[in-house]
Design an enzyme around this catalytic site. Structure first.
Site, short mmCIF file in Angstrom:
data_model
loop_
_atom_site.label_atom_id
_atom_site.label_comp_id
_atom_site.label_asym_id
_atom_site.label_seq_id
_atom_site.Cartn_x
_atom_site.Cartn_y
_atom_site.Cartn_z
N ASP A 1 27.54 -29.39 -42.56
CA ASP A 1 26.92 -30.20 -43.45
C ASP A 1 25.88 -31.21 -42.00
O ASP A 1 26.37 -31.61 -40.96
CB ASP A 1 27.81 -31.16 -43.78
CG ASP A 1 27.33 -31.60 -45.22
OD1 ASP A 1 26.36 -31.79 -45.79
OD2 ASP A 1 26.98 -33.21 -45.08
N LEU A 2 24.84 -31.59 -43.07
CA LEU A 2 23.90 -32.20 -42.73
C LEU A 2 24.22 -33.53 -43.14
O LEU A 2 24.37 -35.06 -41.99
CB LEU A 2 22.23 -31.85 -42.92
CG LEU A 2 21.60 -32.82 -42.97
CD1 LEU A 2 21.44 -32.38 -41.25
CD2 LEU A 2 20.15 -32.71 -43.36
N ASP A 3 24.01 -34.19 -43.96
CA ASP A 3 23.96 -36.37 -44.28
C ASP A 3 24.76 -36.29 -43.77
O ASP A 3 25.87 -36.17 -45.34
CB ASP A 3 23.56 -35.42 -45.70
CG ASP A 3 21.85 -35.79 -46.12
OD1 ASP A 3 20.74 -35.82 -45.58
OD2 ASP A 3 21.49 -34.80 -46.99
N THR B 1 21.51 -40.14 -43.33
CA THR B 1 20.60 -40.09 -44.05
C THR B 1 21.39 -40.84 -46.01
O THR B 1 20.21 -40.99 -46.37
CB THR B 1 20.08 -38.72 -44.63
OG1 THR B 1 20.90 -37.95 -44.68
CG2 THR B 1 19.01 -38.52 -43.72
N LYS C 1 27.28 -38.38 -52.76
CA LYS C 1 27.84 -37.51 -51.00
C LYS C 1 28.01 -35.35 -51.57
O LYS C 1 28.91 -35.53 -52.24
CB LYS C 1 28.58 -38.08 -50.40
CG LYS C 1 27.72 -39.45 -49.36
CD LYS C 1 29.14 -39.99 -48.54
CE LYS C 1 28.93 -41.37 -47.76
NZ LYS C 1 29.55 -42.46 -46.68
N SER D 1 24.55 -27.28 -46.18
CA SER D 1 23.53 -28.73 -47.12
C SER D 1 23.07 -28.27 -49.00
O SER D 1 22.27 -27.22 -48.63
CB SER D 1 22.44 -28.92 -45.63
OG SER D 1 22.16 -30.33 -47.03
N ALA D 2 23.60 -29.39 -48.97
CA ALA D 2 23.40 -29.46 -50.70
C ALA D 2 21.56 -29.92 -50.32
O ALA D 2 20.76 -29.82 -51.53
CB ALA D 2 24.67 -30.35 -51.45
N LYS E 1 28.76 -27.75 -54.39
CA LYS E 1 30.04 -27.74 -53.75
C LYS E 1 30.68 -28.50 -54.72
O LYS E 1 30.24 -28.95 -55.24
CB LYS E 1 29.59 -28.60 -53.33
CG LYS E 1 29.09 -28.32 -51.17
CD LYS E 1 28.74 -28.83 -50.92
CE LYS E 1 27.68 -28.64 -49.23
NZ LYS E 1 27.44 -29.20 -48.28
N GLU F 1 32.73 -31.35 -42.27
CA GLU F 1 31.43 -32.05 -43.57
C GLU F 1 32.03 -33.67 -43.79
O GLU F 1 33.50 -33.92 -43.59
CB GLU F 1 32.76 -31.56 -44.26
CG GLU F 1 31.59 -30.53 -46.22
CD GLU F 1 30.33 -31.02 -46.66
OE1 GLU F 1 30.91 -31.76 -46.80
OE2 GLU F 1 29.64 -29.99 -47.03
N ASP F 2 31.53 -33.79 -44.63
CA ASP F 2 31.55 -35.72 -44.73
C ASP F 2 32.07 -35.97 -46.17
O ASP F 2 31.67 -36.80 -46.88
CB ASP F 2 30.76 -36.63 -44.59
CG ASP F 2 29.73 -36.62 -45.10
OD1 ASP F 2 29.01 -35.41 -45.47
OD2 ASP F 2 28.73 -37.95 -45.67
C1 BG6 Z 1 23.53 -33.95 -49.80
C2 BG6 Z 1 23.39 -35.37 -50.02
O1 BG6 Z 1 23.83 -33.63 -48.32
O2 BG6 Z 1 22.23 -33.45 -50.06
C3 BG6 Z 1 23.47 -36.02 -51.02
O3 BG6 Z 1 24.79 -35.68 -49.18
C4 BG6 Z 1 21.97 -35.49 -52.04
O4 BG6 Z 1 23.49 -36.69 -51.20
C5 BG6 Z 1 21.73 -34.21 -51.48
O5 BG6 Z 1 21.46 -35.80 -53.39
C6 BG6 Z 1 20.63 -33.36 -52.45
O6 BG6 Z 1 19.48 -33.80 -51.06
P1 BG6 Z 1 17.89 -34.18 -50.84
O7 BG6 Z 1 17.24 -33.79 -49.50
O8 BG6 Z 1 17.67 -32.48 -51.55
O9 BG6 Z 1 17.60 -34.91 -52.74
MG MG Z 2 27.81 -35.15 -46.45
#
Ligand code: BG6
Ligand code: MG
Length: 216
Positions: A8-10, A16, A44, A113-114, A144, A168-169
């Site tokens: 996962d990224l964030d 972030t 998250k 990542s989302a 997810k 994943e967090d």
């Molecule tokens: C996820 C974050 O990775 O991405 C969420 O944990 C965030 O908080 C989601 O809303 C969407 O991110 P973005 O950058 O497309 O607004």
């Molecule tokens: Mg995350």
């Protein structure tokens, strides 16, 4: 047996969440209500659209489709201003060590990542070359805990889902990995990520022996 690793990224590679929080808080304040760090926990792993829906529920605000779309854009523009200033110093501790370890073992690595901003963030912090596949908010139709994002990543890596390991967090992210029949590794509080197969507060706690065990 070929293994694949999906990050996962964030909150896993970079912190972030604080920038997402500041951008959502600014919007909430403009709309006349507070948005707390505790409430930010609900955001998250959740898509941008769903985050705005939750934010408006918190503020008890009704919005037309046009307003909703405008606020989505506004939040993202504010978020992108923070992202623009990011560099390698914002990579979370020992992430490069683990990526380098896997690269040396020739294990394919994907991002799951989302976020729709995943690629520029990886570019900014200089980690993009480690990733054979990037699956992000632009490639998925189901959020997810649906396993879609990780299953696409497994397909791209040409690794069977049960041979993939996910870092994943977010609770929804651990559930997505479990739903994909993958090994789930929680990065963060074990009391929150109770459904993970393994738990670490961060990558500094993850030994090479543990990683070798996953590859065996
Ligand atoms: C996820 C974050 O990775 O991405 C969420 O944990 C965030 O908080 C989601 O809303 C969407 O991110 P973005 O950058 O497309 O607004
Ligand atoms: Mg995350």
């Amino acid at each position: 047996m070929k293994k694949g690793f999906i990050f996962d990224l964030d909150g896993v590679i970079v912190d972030t969440a604080k920038y997402h929080y500041l951008a959502w808080k600014k919007l909430a304040n403009e709309l006349g209500f507070e948005f707390t760090l505790e409430q930010n926990e609900l955001f998250k792993g959740v898509s941008r659209k769903r985050c705005l829906e939750i934010l408006l529920e918190i503020g008890n605000i009704q919005a037309s489709q046009e307003q909703f779309d405008r606020w989505m854009i506004e939040k993202n523009e504010d978020y992108l201003e923070y992202i623009a200033k990011m560099d390698a110093s914002e990579i979370l501790p020992d992430v490069p060590r683990v990526l380098e370890f896997l690269k040396n073992k020739k294990v394919p690595i994907a991002l799951g990542s989302a976020s729709k901003n995943a690629k520029p963030i990886l570019e900014k912090v200089g980690l993009l070359p480690y990733f054979e596949s990037i699956v992000d908010g632009n490639n998925v139709t189901k959020a997810k805990p649906d396993p879609e994002v990780f299953l696409i990543a497994a397909t791209n890596l040409q690794v069977a889902p049960q041979d993939c390991v996910v870092f994943e967090d977010a609770v929804a992210g651990i559930q997505a990995a479990n739903n994909a029949q993958m090994t789930s590794i929680g990065i963060g509080d074990a009391n929150t990520l109770t459904e993970a197969n393994y738990n670490f507060n961060d990558f500094t706690e993850m030994t090479d022996d543990f990683l070798n065990g996953l590859l065996a």
